[in-house]
Design an enzyme around this catalytic site. Structure first.
Site, mmCIF file in Angstrom:
data_model
loop_
_atom_site.group_PDB
_atom_site.id
_atom_site.type_symbol
_atom_site.label_atom_id
_atom_site.label_comp_id
_atom_site.label_asym_id
_atom_site.label_seq_id
_atom_site.Cartn_x
_atom_site.Cartn_y
_atom_site.Cartn_z
ATOM 1 N N TYR A 136 0.858 -1.183 0.000
ATOM 2 C CA TYR A 136 0.000 0.000 0.000
ATOM 3 C C TYR A 136 0.886 1.223 0.000
ATOM 4 C CZ TYR A 136 -3.494 3.442 1.554
ATOM 5 O OH TYR A 136 -4.323 4.539 1.655
ATOM 6 N N ASP A 172 9.407 2.851 -0.454
ATOM 7 C CA ASP A 172 8.358 3.553 0.288
ATOM 8 C C ASP A 172 8.580 3.259 1.768
ATOM 9 O OD1 ASP A 172 4.692 3.588 0.271
ATOM 10 O OD2 ASP A 172 6.197 4.498 1.578
ATOM 11 N N LYS A 222 4.484 9.699 8.679
ATOM 12 C CA LYS A 222 4.344 9.148 10.021
ATOM 13 C C LYS A 222 5.395 9.664 11.016
ATOM 14 C CE LYS A 222 2.156 5.072 8.011
ATOM 15 N NZ LYS A 222 0.742 5.028 8.439
HETATM 16 P P1 KE4 Z 1 -0.812 8.459 4.418
HETATM 17 O O1 KE4 Z 1 -1.306 9.158 3.166
HETATM 18 O O2 KE4 Z 1 -1.910 7.647 5.070
HETATM 19 O O3 KE4 Z 1 -0.093 9.392 5.377
HETATM 20 O O4 KE4 Z 1 0.329 7.421 3.965
HETATM 21 C C1 KE4 Z 1 0.035 6.479 2.969
HETATM 22 C C2 KE4 Z 1 1.008 5.315 3.093
HETATM 23 C C3 KE4 Z 1 2.035 5.210 2.173
HETATM 24 N N1 KE4 Z 1 2.933 4.209 2.249
HETATM 25 C C4 KE4 Z 1 2.858 3.273 3.226
HETATM 26 C C5 KE4 Z 1 3.872 2.170 3.267
HETATM 27 C C6 KE4 Z 1 1.821 3.337 4.184
HETATM 28 O O5 KE4 Z 1 1.746 2.381 5.146
HETATM 29 C C7 KE4 Z 1 0.879 4.367 4.127
HETATM 30 C C8 KE4 Z 1 -0.277 4.487 5.094
HETATM 31 N N2 KE4 Z 1 -0.392 3.449 6.070
HETATM 32 C C9 KE4 Z 1 -1.730 3.178 6.546
HETATM 33 C C10 KE4 Z 1 -1.645 2.054 7.593
HETATM 34 N N3 KE4 Z 1 -1.360 0.809 6.999
HETATM 35 C C11 KE4 Z 1 -2.378 4.405 7.091
HETATM 36 C C12 KE4 Z 1 -3.604 4.183 7.936
HETATM 37 C C13 KE4 Z 1 -4.830 4.728 7.247
HETATM 38 O O6 KE4 Z 1 -4.985 4.552 6.024
HETATM 39 O O7 KE4 Z 1 -5.659 5.306 7.988
#
Ligand code: KE4
Length: 441
Positions: free
Chosen positions: A152, A247, A275
């Site tokens: 993701y 990533d 994060k």
């Molecule tokens: P954000 O746009 O949610 O800040 O980051 C996206 C993202 C990009 N790359 C990786 C490897 C990530 O894990 C994420 C976001 N992680 C999720 C949890 N698995 C965020 C939680 C959510 O979607 O509310």
């Protein structure tokens, strides 16, 4: 009507808030993974947090293994982070102009990550990935992209192809509203399967701008890179003139000061962060070597912008957190040792109780799959018994342990997790697996 568990009974204020929320927010939440959909419960509305604890709107306290999905590596409401935010806020919240803190942040990140020349601040991991992909396409003049099933990378159109996290939790292949034109250039390979990657390179000669990978998969549950996998991606990208994008929105500044690049000794061409670098505030970043990053406007022709990018209050939170991670002697050794010991003990409990499982973990990240398979990619992650996971989740919630409400997420430990709370968590798991699998009351 089956007897309601304590978790189902103790909904109180969360249930009231959830009902209100659903009238005015899609699904009642601002991010799908918060909805508790796959565990069949009313989501807990959180009132406050401190250290490794969170407290819901009914005053119930939990040991928190989400940590806001990764940012809270020092635990919640760390005094140094709060103080830095309060100080910055008193000087104004946002100027839409350059500030010293942004320079300090970029210098700090580049000093902690070997071979990283430049970074651009954005407001989320999604923005970081979207922008890094655009920079890769601009730098190479190519359009196609290889990602991995189950990984993701945020919710930009091109990334919502066989994605992990909430997409996988909902069991959907992608997302409505993404036209073929946006996703036709996104090719998917299998994690830990270099042949699937080289086949795509062979089938698309000279067309692949980049390979984007989570160096440790953490959005299909936790899936570790097998020996040679990341090195193989590095070699293939170099051979084919494509860029390797790590990533590191989850792994960055978690596995080591230099993230997975340092941990595995591999240098990607571009890297994305989120994060942890925001300390809990909305922050993302992408970076790489100068010749690539100077393609980005206003230095170059790749446009990317953001009203709140490098926001001074968010920078203050991130700077305070990153400086503590950098300056605390033995921080990563201690956190990774604590995490490994915790997950090894949990693994031993499951084995001792004869539970079919696969527990993948690395440092402070880990995940239990309820399957007899070795989970090494999207396909094997999907063999997990998600009904069993939901039952386990409810039991742990009843015992005051707040896990990610989805099989396809990670457990996040922080330096604030006390030995006592980790022991309490293991005891709750032991009771569940003993009672549930042995029928003991
Ligand atoms: P954000 O746009 O949610 O800040 O980051 C996206 C993202 C990009 N790359 C990786 C490897 C990530 O894990 C994420 C976001 N992680 C999720 C949890 N698995 C965020 C939680 C959510 O979607 O509310």
């Amino acid at each position: 009507m089956p007897e309601r568990t304590e978790a189902e009974t103790n909904m109180g204020q969360s249930e009231v808030l959830f009902e209100r929320a659903r009238q005015v927010i899609p699904g009642g939440v601002n991010s799908p993974v918060r909805a508790f959909g796959s565990v069949g419960l009313v989501p807990r509305f959180i009132a406050r947090a401190q250290g490794d604890r969170i407290v819901d709107t009914d005053g119930r306290e939990y040991i928190d293994f989400i940590g806001s999905w990764g940012p809270m590596i020092l635990g919640h409401a760390h005094p140094a982070v709060l103080e830095s935010v309060e100080k910055a806020a008193r000087d104004g919240l946002s100027f839409g102009a350059a500030t010293e803190r942004e320079v300090e942040m970029a210098e700090l990140i580049c000093s902690m990550v070997k071979d990283l020349d430049m970074v651009r601040m954005v407001n989320s991991g999604t923005e970081a990935v979207m922008s890094a992909v655009r920079a890769a396409r601009g730098f190479t003049g190519r359009s196609k992209l290889i990602k991995f099933s189950g990984c993701y990378h945020g919710h930009s159109d091109a990334m919502l192809v066989k994605a992990g996290s909430g997409v996988l939790t909902q069991g959907i292949p992608g997302s409505a509203g993404v036209p073929d034109g946006c996703s036709k250039d996104t090719l998917t390979a299998n994690y830990n399967d270099l042949d699937s990657v080289s086949n795509l390179f062979e089938a698309n000669p000279g067309e692949i701008a980049a390979v984007i990978v989570e160096p440790v998969g953490a959005n299909m549950g936790v899936v570790l890179p097998e020996e040679g996998f990341l090195e193989g991606l590095r070699t293939l990208c170099t051979e084919h003139g494509s860029l390797l994008i790590f990533d590191e929105v989850i792994t960055g500044f978690r596995l080591a000061p230099g993230g997975a690049q340092e941990y595995y000794g591999i240098t990607a061409d571009l890297v994305t962060y989120g994060k942890i670098i925001g300390g809990g505030m909305p922050v993302g970043a992408y970076g790489g070597r100068k010749e690539i990053m100077e393609m980005v406007a206003p230095a170059g022709p790749v446009y990317q912008a953001g009203t709140l990018s490098g926001n001074p209050v968010a920078m203050a939170a991130g700077l305070a957190q990153l400086k503590l991670l950098r300056d605390t002697d033995g921080f990563y050794e201690t956190l990774n040792r604590t995490g490994n010991a915790f997950f090894e003990e949990l693994d031993a409990i499951l084995t001792q109780e004869g539970v079919p499982h696969c527990l993948n973990h690395i440092g402070s990240l880990g995940c239990v799959f309820f399957t007899g398979e070795t989970v090494r990619d999207y396909e094997t992650a999907n063999t997990s018994n998600t009904t069993r996971f939901a039952d386990y989740f409810v039991h742990m919630l009843d015992r005051g342990i707040y896990l990610a409400p989805s099989q396809f997420e990670a457990m996040f430990l922080s330096s604030a997790h006390t030995e006592e709370d980790l022991e309490r968590t293991l005891d709750a798991a032991r009771d569940y697996f003993r009672k549930d699998y042995r029928g003991d009351d």
